[in-house]
Write an enzyme that holds these catalytic residues in place. Structure first.
Site, PDB file in Angstrom:
ATOM      1  N   CYS A  76       0.821  -1.215   0.000  1.00  0.00           N
ATOM      2  CA  CYS A  76       0.000   0.000   0.000  1.00  0.00           C
ATOM      3  C   CYS A  76       0.853   1.262   0.000  1.00  0.00           C
ATOM      4  O   CYS A  76       0.469   2.256  -0.620  1.00  0.00           O
ATOM      5  CB  CYS A  76      -1.003  -0.002   1.146  1.00  0.00           C
ATOM      6  SG  CYS A  76      -0.296  -0.143   2.791  1.00  0.00           S
TER       7      CYS A  76
ATOM      8  N   HIS B 209      -2.698   0.681   7.081  1.00  0.00           N
ATOM      9  CA  HIS B 209      -2.877   0.870   5.646  1.00  0.00           C
ATOM     10  C   HIS B 209      -2.550   2.310   5.274  1.00  0.00           C
ATOM     11  O   HIS B 209      -3.035   3.241   5.915  1.00  0.00           O
ATOM     12  CB  HIS B 209      -4.331   0.536   5.275  1.00  0.00           C
ATOM     13  CG  HIS B 209      -4.633   0.637   3.823  1.00  0.00           C
ATOM     14  ND1 HIS B 209      -4.134  -0.240   2.900  1.00  0.00           N
ATOM     15  CD2 HIS B 209      -5.391   1.516   3.141  1.00  0.00           C
ATOM     16  CE1 HIS B 209      -4.574   0.094   1.704  1.00  0.00           C
ATOM     17  NE2 HIS B 209      -5.337   1.163   1.823  1.00  0.00           N
TER      18      HIS B 209
END
Length: 165
Positions: free
Chosen positions: A38, A148
């Site tokens: 990510c 994330h």
């Protein structure tokens, strides 16, 4: 595109694409996340360019950070797999890789202390490229928790949330 709207890209086989913004000729570059990379995809979304950063470049940055890590003497054998700046199994990178990567592009990184609240961020600053946010996530019905990276960038005066999912 409405301010704060989530962009949805036209997908090609690599999971990336461009979306035209309404009322302008600009294209919004969006790279969908593959595996646990990510940070890589969020950086490319922030910079609005395919392969602005590569996996090899981020791996190299994390390895260089390891060489200069003052706490190397406290590592365990598991530190070879779960390195302090990059997890070789999942692909996750830490904030030190983010900061170093952006600094290689002559981009100044300003750390925001969330205890000060979002209102303390000067979103009208002329040099502001965007925001990189690290949010907690729960998967597998809460059995697995992680973090994330998400990029938010202003394009043609519209705030576009570029999410890697």
């Amino acid at each position: 595109m409405e301010p704060g709207a989530k962009s949805e890209a036209n997908q090609n086989e690599e999971g990336s694409g461009a979306v035209g913004s309404s009322g302008g000729s600009s294209k919004v570059y969006h790279e969908r996340q593959r595996m646990q990379f990510c940070l890589l995809h969020a950086l490319n979304n922030l910079m609005q360019e395919k392969e602005s950063f590569t996996r090899a470049e981020l791996d190299g940055i994390s390895e260089n950070l390891v060489l200069t890590d003052p706490n190397k003497d406290k590592w365990t054998p598991l530190s070879l797999i779960f390195k302090p700046h990059h997890n070789a199994l999942t692909g996750n990178y830490d904030v030190n890789v983010l900061i170093t990567a952006l600094e290689t592009r002559k981009t100044n990184v300003v750390w925001h202390d969330r205890r000060k609240g979002a209102s303390s961020i000067d979103l009208d600053a002329g040099a502001l490229v965007g925001l990189m946010i690290n949010v907690p996530v729960k998967r597998l019905r809460g059995l697995w928790t992680g973090r994330h990276w998400v990029a938010i960038r202003s394009i043609d005066a519209f705030s576009v949330k570029v999410e890697n999912s």
